[in-house]
Design a protein around this motif. Structure first.
Motif, PDB file in Angstrom:
ATOM      1  N   VAL A 101       4.589   3.316   2.517  1.00 43.41           N
ATOM      2  CA  VAL A 101       4.896   3.702   3.898  1.00 43.41           C
ATOM      3  C   VAL A 101       6.396   3.716   4.184  1.00 43.41           C
ATOM      4  O   VAL A 101       6.836   4.307   5.178  1.00 43.41           O
ATOM      5  N   GLY A 102       7.185   3.075   3.343  1.00 46.88           N
ATOM      6  CA  GLY A 102       8.629   3.087   3.548  1.00 46.88           C
ATOM      7  C   GLY A 102       9.029   2.378   4.830  1.00 46.88           C
ATOM      8  O   GLY A 102       8.404   1.394   5.236  1.00 46.88           O
ATOM      9  N   ASP A 103      10.072   2.899   5.483  1.00 39.14           N
ATOM     10  CA  ASP A 103      10.588   2.223   6.682  1.00 39.14           C
ATOM     11  C   ASP A 103      10.282   2.977   7.968  1.00 39.14           C
ATOM     12  O   ASP A 103      10.952   2.803   8.982  1.00 39.14           O
ATOM     13  N   VAL A 104       9.247   3.829   7.948  1.00 34.26           N
ATOM     14  CA  VAL A 104       8.888   4.566   9.164  1.00 34.26           C
ATOM     15  C   VAL A 104       8.356   3.587  10.209  1.00 34.26           C
ATOM     16  O   VAL A 104       7.729   2.575   9.869  1.00 34.26           O
ATOM     17  N   PRO A 105       8.590   3.866  11.494  1.00 36.24           N
ATOM     18  CA  PRO A 105       8.146   2.928  12.528  1.00 36.24           C
ATOM     19  C   PRO A 105       6.669   3.023  12.871  1.00 36.24           C
ATOM     20  O   PRO A 105       6.106   2.085  13.434  1.00 36.24           O
ATOM     21  N   GLU A 106       6.037   4.144  12.548  1.00 42.14           N
ATOM     22  CA  GLU A 106       4.638   4.343  12.913  1.00 42.14           C
ATOM     23  C   GLU A 106       3.874   5.015  11.777  1.00 42.14           C
ATOM     24  O   GLU A 106       4.421   5.847  11.048  1.00 42.14           O
ATOM     25  N   LEU A 107       2.603   4.661  11.681  1.00 41.53           N
ATOM     26  CA  LEU A 107       1.737   5.219  10.641  1.00 41.53           C
ATOM     27  C   LEU A 107       0.607   6.010  11.287  1.00 41.53           C
ATOM     28  O   LEU A 107      -0.098   5.495  12.154  1.00 41.53           O
ATOM     29  N   ASP A 108       0.439   7.262  10.842  1.00 39.93           N
ATOM     30  CA  ASP A 108      -0.719   8.025  11.294  1.00 39.93           C
ATOM     31  C   ASP A 108      -1.886   7.785  10.335  1.00 39.93           C
ATOM     32  O   ASP A 108      -1.787   6.990   9.394  1.00 39.93           O
ATOM     33  N   SER A 109      -2.982   8.474  10.556  1.00 41.98           N
ATOM     34  CA  SER A 109      -4.178   8.232   9.744  1.00 41.98           C
ATOM     35  C   SER A 109      -3.934   8.495   8.264  1.00 41.98           C
ATOM     36  O   SER A 109      -4.394   7.733   7.403  1.00 41.98           O
ATOM     37  N   ALA A 110      -3.212   9.563   7.955  1.00 43.54           N
ATOM     38  CA  ALA A 110      -2.934   9.885   6.556  1.00 43.54           C
ATOM     39  C   ALA A 110      -2.094   8.797   5.907  1.00 43.54           C
ATOM     40  O   ALA A 110      -2.321   8.421   4.747  1.00 43.54           O
ATOM     41  N   ALA A 111      -1.130   8.270   6.648  1.00 41.62           N
ATOM     42  CA  ALA A 111      -0.280   7.209   6.107  1.00 41.62           C
ATOM     43  C   ALA A 111      -1.068   5.921   5.898  1.00 41.62           C
ATOM     44  O   ALA A 111      -0.841   5.193   4.916  1.00 41.62           O
ATOM     45  N   VAL A 112      -1.984   5.628   6.805  1.00 43.60           N
ATOM     46  CA  VAL A 112      -2.843   4.447   6.657  1.00 43.60           C
ATOM     47  C   VAL A 112      -3.689   4.570   5.395  1.00 43.60           C
ATOM     48  O   VAL A 112      -3.790   3.633   4.589  1.00 43.60           O
ATOM     49  N   ALA A 113      -4.304   5.738   5.222  1.00 44.68           N
ATOM     50  CA  ALA A 113      -5.128   5.959   4.030  1.00 44.68           C
ATOM     51  C   ALA A 113      -4.285   5.880   2.762  1.00 44.68           C
ATOM     52  O   ALA A 113      -4.725   5.316   1.742  1.00 44.68           O
ATOM     53  N   ALA A 114      -3.070   6.419   2.816  1.00 44.86           N
ATOM     54  CA  ALA A 114      -2.182   6.368   1.653  1.00 44.86           C
ATOM     55  C   ALA A 114      -1.773   4.938   1.334  1.00 44.86           C
ATOM     56  O   ALA A 114      -1.661   4.560   0.159  1.00 44.86           O
ATOM     57  N   ALA A 115      -1.545   4.124   2.363  1.00 45.28           N
ATOM     58  CA  ALA A 115      -1.180   2.723   2.150  1.00 45.28           C
ATOM     59  C   ALA A 115      -2.313   1.960   1.475  1.00 45.28           C
ATOM     60  O   ALA A 115      -2.081   1.164   0.555  1.00 45.28           O
ATOM     61  N   LEU A 116      -3.536   2.212   1.918  1.00 50.40           N
ATOM     62  CA  LEU A 116      -4.680   1.553   1.293  1.00 50.40           C
ATOM     63  C   LEU A 116      -4.841   1.990  -0.159  1.00 50.40           C
ATOM     64  O   LEU A 116      -5.128   1.161  -1.039  1.00 50.40           O
TER      65      LEU A 116
END
Length: 218
Positions: A101-116
């Motif tokens: 996720v890097g240093d972005v301040p907010e995570l959308d659904s795609a970013a959440v799935a990518a983090a998992l």
């Protein structure tokens, strides 16, 4: 706390997730100890409780600015405070999620799935386990698949995390009839059949905490 209609998750969600994880691990400490006593060395609940309690202390003294920073704080704390397999495995999971996720301040659904997905891949890289080996991967892989499917369908983050948690819970239950192929439980052979993997259970607990922090219904 976020709510089910939120389209992005910020550091408040990440911090709430970690705090909820600490609470649910503490609540289930003895249950995790008993599960691990049956097929392992009995320290999973104690180790997890110690690690997540230390995370809460760090959050209080060094509040993170982004979700990624929260994940990195969790990773470093678990790696330094938790013995056995849990520290390196969960620490690697959170560290890979932080990198994703890097240093972005907010995570959308795609970013959440990518983090998992990154977290699961970190556990695989560290532990060399596959689905069916009676490990936490039996919870993480269905969770990752469910999250990816929900995100691709346009679901909001709370629904993505809820789908992941539900799949993880089913995955943990699926370890009951398995013979273990990794870790101390692998020495038991068929005697491990009928016992649920403690790492899969703690993974499901933590993923449900993530969903609740995002505003998903219990």
């Amino acid at each position: 706390m976020a709510n089910s209609t939120t389209t992005v998750l910020d550091v408040d969600w990440a911090v709430d997730w970690l705090r909820r994880s600490a609470a649910v691990v503490a609540e289930n400490r003895m249950a995790l100890i008993e599960l691990d006593r049956a097929i392992g060395d009995g320290d999973h609940g104690e180790n997890m409780d110690r690690g997540f309690s230390a995370i809460v202390e760090k959050l209080d003294s060094e509040p993170p600015a982004t979700p990624g920073a929260a994940f990195k704080l969790a990773a470093m704390t678990l790696m330094s405070k938790v013995g056995g397999a849990a520290g390196p495995l969960y620490g690697t999971a959170f560290l890979r999620a932080a990198t994703a996720v890097g240093d972005v301040p907010e995570l959308d659904s795609a970013a959440v799935a990518a983090a998992l997905a990154a977290a699961r891949d970190g556990v695989v890289a560290r532990g060399k386990a596959e689905v069916g080996d009676k490990t936490m991967i039996d919870a993480w892989t269905p969770a990752v698949d469910a999250a990816a499917e929900a995100a691709a369908a346009g679901s909001r983050p709370a629904a993505v995390l809820s789908a992941a948690a539900t799949a993880a819970e089913a995955g943990a239950a699926s370890t009951d009839p398995l013979v273990a192929h990794k870790g101390r439980a692998s020495y038991l052979g068929e005697r491990a059949i009928g016992h649920r993997d403690p790492g899969a259970v703690s993974s499901a607990l933590i993923l449900r905490a993530a969903a609740l922090a995002a505003g998903a219904d219990a």
